[in-house]
Design an enzyme around this catalytic site. Structure first.
Site, PDB file in Angstrom:
ATOM      1  N   HIS A  96       3.659  27.284  -9.156  1.00 35.78           N
ATOM      2  CA  HIS A  96       4.695  28.117  -9.178  1.00 35.78           C
ATOM      3  C   HIS A  96       5.471  29.001 -10.428  1.00 35.78           C
ATOM      4  O   HIS A  96       4.985  28.946 -11.299  1.00 35.78           O
ATOM      5  CB  HIS A  96       6.239  26.732 -10.219  1.00 35.78           C
ATOM      6  CG  HIS A  96       7.872  27.360  -9.964  1.00 35.78           C
ATOM      7  ND1 HIS A  96       8.487  26.102 -10.577  1.00 35.78           N
ATOM      8  CD2 HIS A  96       8.512  28.081  -9.751  1.00 35.78           C
ATOM      9  CE1 HIS A  96       9.881  26.122 -10.018  1.00 35.78           C
ATOM     10  NE2 HIS A  96       9.942  27.703 -10.059  1.00 35.78           N
TER      11      HIS A  96
ATOM     12  N   HIS B 265      -0.129  23.172 -14.267  1.00 36.08           N
ATOM     13  CA  HIS B 265       0.485  22.272 -16.051  1.00 36.08           C
ATOM     14  C   HIS B 265      -1.135  22.581 -16.637  1.00 36.08           C
ATOM     15  O   HIS B 265      -1.244  22.403 -17.832  1.00 36.08           O
ATOM     16  CB  HIS B 265       0.998  20.995 -16.536  1.00 36.08           C
ATOM     17  CG  HIS B 265       2.589  20.507 -15.832  1.00 36.08           C
ATOM     18  ND1 HIS B 265       2.847  21.903 -16.610  1.00 36.08           N
ATOM     19  CD2 HIS B 265       3.644  19.993 -15.458  1.00 36.08           C
ATOM     20  CE1 HIS B 265       4.129  21.257 -16.555  1.00 36.08           C
ATOM     21  NE2 HIS B 265       4.017  20.395 -15.427  1.00 36.08           N
TER      22      HIS B 265
ATOM     23  N   ARG C 268       6.365  30.491 -18.096  1.00 35.85           N
ATOM     24  CA  ARG C 268       6.051  29.873 -18.624  1.00 35.85           C
ATOM     25  C   ARG C 268       4.635  29.029 -18.429  1.00 35.85           C
ATOM     26  O   ARG C 268       3.874  28.586 -19.473  1.00 35.85           O
ATOM     27  CB  ARG C 268       6.797  28.892 -19.377  1.00 35.85           C
ATOM     28  CG  ARG C 268       7.577  28.027 -17.604  1.00 35.85           C
ATOM     29  CD  ARG C 268       8.359  26.992 -18.398  1.00 35.85           C
ATOM     30  NE  ARG C 268       9.664  26.858 -18.429  1.00 35.85           N
ATOM     31  CZ  ARG C 268      10.397  26.299 -18.507  1.00 35.85           C
ATOM     32  NH1 ARG C 268      10.058  25.092 -17.882  1.00 35.85           N
ATOM     33  NH2 ARG C 268      12.046  26.639 -18.086  1.00 35.85           N
TER      34      ARG C 268
ATOM     35  N   THR D 231      12.114  21.682 -12.689  1.00 37.69           N
ATOM     36  CA  THR D 231      12.919  21.774 -11.956  1.00 37.69           C
ATOM     37  C   THR D 231      14.143  21.058 -11.335  1.00 37.69           C
ATOM     38  O   THR D 231      13.541  19.658 -11.095  1.00 37.69           O
ATOM     39  CB  THR D 231      12.486  22.433 -10.148  1.00 37.69           C
ATOM     40  OG1 THR D 231      11.196  22.509 -10.732  1.00 37.69           O
ATOM     41  CG2 THR D 231      13.396  22.546  -9.337  1.00 37.69           C
TER      42      THR D 231
ATOM     43  N   HIS E  92       7.901  15.904  -6.548  1.00 35.38           N
ATOM     44  CA  HIS E  92       9.345  15.396  -8.288  1.00 35.38           C
ATOM     45  C   HIS E  92       9.099  14.040  -8.191  1.00 35.38           C
ATOM     46  O   HIS E  92       9.576  13.554  -7.911  1.00 35.38           O
ATOM     47  CB  HIS E  92      10.716  16.091  -8.453  1.00 35.38           C
ATOM     48  CG  HIS E  92      10.996  17.297  -9.302  1.00 35.38           C
ATOM     49  ND1 HIS E  92      11.122  16.311 -10.571  1.00 35.38           N
ATOM     50  CD2 HIS E  92      10.864  18.286  -9.674  1.00 35.38           C
ATOM     51  CE1 HIS E  92      11.359  16.778 -11.499  1.00 35.38           C
ATOM     52  NE2 HIS E  92      10.929  17.911 -11.527  1.00 35.38           N
TER      53      HIS E  92
ATOM     54  N   GLU F  89      11.725  20.037   1.520  1.00 33.07           N
ATOM     55  CA  GLU F  89      10.627  19.195   0.336  1.00 33.07           C
ATOM     56  C   GLU F  89      12.497  18.603  -0.015  1.00 33.07           C
ATOM     57  O   GLU F  89      13.112  18.867  -1.058  1.00 33.07           O
ATOM     58  CB  GLU F  89       9.932  20.322  -0.832  1.00 33.07           C
ATOM     59  CG  GLU F  89       9.411  19.264  -1.377  1.00 33.07           C
ATOM     60  CD  GLU F  89       8.550  19.193  -2.154  1.00 33.07           C
ATOM     61  OE1 GLU F  89       7.619  20.670  -1.755  1.00 33.07           O
ATOM     62  OE2 GLU F  89       8.193  19.280  -3.421  1.00 33.07           O
TER      63      GLU F  89
ATOM     64  N   ARG G 269       7.581  30.964 -11.659  1.00 35.14           N
ATOM     65  CA  ARG G 269       8.755  30.943 -12.841  1.00 35.14           C
ATOM     66  C   ARG G 269       9.001  32.491 -13.131  1.00 35.14           C
ATOM     67  O   ARG G 269       8.272  32.937 -13.888  1.00 35.14           O
ATOM     68  CB  ARG G 269       8.923  30.327 -14.109  1.00 35.14           C
ATOM     69  CG  ARG G 269       8.385  28.342 -13.426  1.00 35.14           C
ATOM     70  CD  ARG G 269       8.875  27.550 -14.257  1.00 35.14           C
ATOM     71  NE  ARG G 269       9.508  26.495 -14.664  1.00 35.14           N
ATOM     72  CZ  ARG G 269      10.810  26.036 -13.773  1.00 35.14           C
ATOM     73  NH1 ARG G 269      11.021  26.478 -13.941  1.00 35.14           N
ATOM     74  NH2 ARG G 269      11.324  24.287 -13.559  1.00 35.14           N
TER      75      ARG G 269
ATOM     76  N   ASN H 189      -0.004  20.235  -7.127  1.00 37.30           N
ATOM     77  CA  ASN H 189       0.527  20.967  -8.114  1.00 37.30           C
ATOM     78  C   ASN H 189      -0.268  21.391  -9.875  1.00 37.30           C
ATOM     79  O   ASN H 189      -0.555  20.012 -10.750  1.00 37.30           O
ATOM     80  CB  ASN H 189       2.054  21.041  -8.442  1.00 37.30           C
ATOM     81  CG  ASN H 189       3.117  21.697  -9.282  1.00 37.30           C
ATOM     82  OD1 ASN H 189       2.098  22.219 -10.450  1.00 37.30           O
ATOM     83  ND2 ASN H 189       3.853  22.251  -9.353  1.00 37.30           N
TER      84      ASN H 189
ATOM     85  N   GLU I  93       6.081  28.269  -5.120  1.00 38.13           N
ATOM     86  CA  GLU I  93       6.662  27.612  -5.511  1.00 38.13           C
ATOM     87  C   GLU I  93       7.784  29.525  -6.247  1.00 38.13           C
ATOM     88  O   GLU I  93       7.397  29.520  -6.941  1.00 38.13           O
ATOM     89  CB  GLU I  93       7.399  26.402  -5.827  1.00 38.13           C
ATOM     90  CG  GLU I  93       7.123  25.307  -5.300  1.00 38.13           C
ATOM     91  CD  GLU I  93       7.009  23.925  -6.612  1.00 38.13           C
ATOM     92  OE1 GLU I  93       7.356  24.558  -7.424  1.00 38.13           O
ATOM     93  OE2 GLU I  93       6.642  22.879  -6.179  1.00 38.13           O
TER      94      GLU I  93
HETATM   95  N1  PXP Z   1       7.831  19.930  -5.412  1.00 41.40           N
HETATM   96  C1  PXP Z   1       8.441  20.759  -6.226  1.00 41.40           C
HETATM   97  C2  PXP Z   1       9.356  21.471  -4.886  1.00 41.40           C
HETATM   98  C3  PXP Z   1       8.823  21.424  -7.568  1.00 41.40           C
HETATM   99  O1  PXP Z   1       8.976  21.917  -8.241  1.00 41.40           O
HETATM  100  C4  PXP Z   1       7.952  20.662  -8.533  1.00 41.40           C
HETATM  101  C5  PXP Z   1       7.640  20.992  -9.856  1.00 41.40           C
HETATM  102  O2  PXP Z   1       7.032  22.349 -10.103  1.00 41.40           O
HETATM  103  C6  PXP Z   1       6.835  19.050  -8.067  1.00 41.40           C
HETATM  104  C7  PXP Z   1       6.697  19.318  -6.765  1.00 41.40           C
HETATM  105  C8  PXP Z   1       5.992  18.401  -8.946  1.00 41.40           C
HETATM  106  O3  PXP Z   1       6.906  18.198  -9.389  1.00 41.40           O
HETATM  107  P1  PXP Z   1       5.897  17.036 -10.581  1.00 41.40           P
HETATM  108  O4  PXP Z   1       5.167  18.221 -11.086  1.00 41.40           O
HETATM  109  O5  PXP Z   1       6.990  15.893 -10.891  1.00 41.40           O
HETATM  110  O6  PXP Z   1       5.176  16.333  -9.811  1.00 41.40           O
END
Ligand code: PXP
Length: 238
Positions: free
Chosen positions: A43, A10, A49, A101, A192, A151, A45, A7, A70
């Site tokens: 994602h 960030h 953001r 999330t 997550h 997931e 959003r 992901n 996402e």
């Molecule tokens: N999976 C989903 C569905 C999420 O919403 C997120 C956070 O955006 C992640 C995975 C990744 O989580 P993390 O950034 O805490 O590794």
């Protein structure tokens, strides 16, 4: 083989902090693929953001890159995602005030709307996934919704592990839910809050086929890159 989705939201968070162009999420997507990730997660959003529409379009149009987009169940976002055509879509709950999330989807409450959305993506041959809590009830609803994958939200387990609390009940529950989903023909993913330790615990669950990890990978990679960057600047200013 288990798959790794990275992901890169960030990277966009950091870019947005300056309001300029660096670091570019598109470059991050290329870099992540080149270095062994199976897919890239972004994602889009509702408040944009981190990743914005332009990023999402560009990243999803990159040849050879598998993108997991996402999105919430918001009608405008769903429409956008159908136009952007990612390889995979994962429906997640979205709450304006949350930092990240916070939990899985409320499938019972949103069954009708989610069913409609899944159908729309399936028609476009886009892999569908639901981000849910580790709950037997939700897995049974996911089956009724005919989704390709679930997931499992691993945030609670990750917090217990990080705070050195007893996590066995949560881990066993995730295992039980993964076995059930797999037996119903639903592919199981986890995501997550994952770091090395939690991922090592979860990889022992055979039924989990994909991990989606963001914050820890992007955060921890700072410490791998800093040394090289400092050396580069030392050379420049010598
Ligand atoms: N999976 C989903 C569905 C999420 O919403 C997120 C956070 O955006 C992640 C995975 C990744 O989580 P993390 O950034 O805490 O590794």
């Amino acid at each position: 083989m288990k798959r790794l989705g990275v992901n890169i939201d960030h990277v966009a968070t950091l870019r947005n902090a300056r309001g300029e162009y660096h670091p570019d999420p598109l470059e991050a997507a290329k870099f992540v693929k080149k270095n062994g990730a199976d897919s890239v997660t972004i994602h889009l959003r509702e408040d944009r953001r981190h990743i914005n529409d332009f990023d999402a379009k560009k990243i999803c149009s990159m040849k050879g890159l598998i993108v997991n987009l996402e999105i919430s169940t918001n009608a405008k976002i769903v429409k956008k995602a159908l136009n952007i055509k990612p390889n995979y879509v994962c429906l997640v709950p979205e709450n304006r005030k949350e930092i990240t999330t916070e939990g899985g989807l409320n499938l019972k409450k949103n069954k009708k709307i989610i069913k409609k959305i899944i159908l729309k993506f399936k028609k476009k041959r886009i892999r569908t996934c639901l981000f849910i809590n580790a709950s037997v009830k939700d897995i049974k609803i996911a089956k009724e919704l005919d989704v390709d994958c679930i997931e499992i939200h691993t945030g609670r387990l990750a917090n217990l592990v990080k705070s050195k609390k007893n996590y066995l009940r949560d881990l066993n529950n995730i295992k039980k839910c993964s076995i059930l989903a797999n037996s119903l023909g639903i592919e199981v993913h986890a995501g997550h809050g994952l770091d090395y330790k939690t991922t090592k615990l979860l990889k022992k669950i055979d039924q989990i086929k994909e991990f989606n990890i963001g914050h820890f990978i992007i955060g921890e990679s700072i410490f791998f890159g800093l040394k090289k960057l400092i050396q580069n600047f030392r050379k420049i200013i010598k």
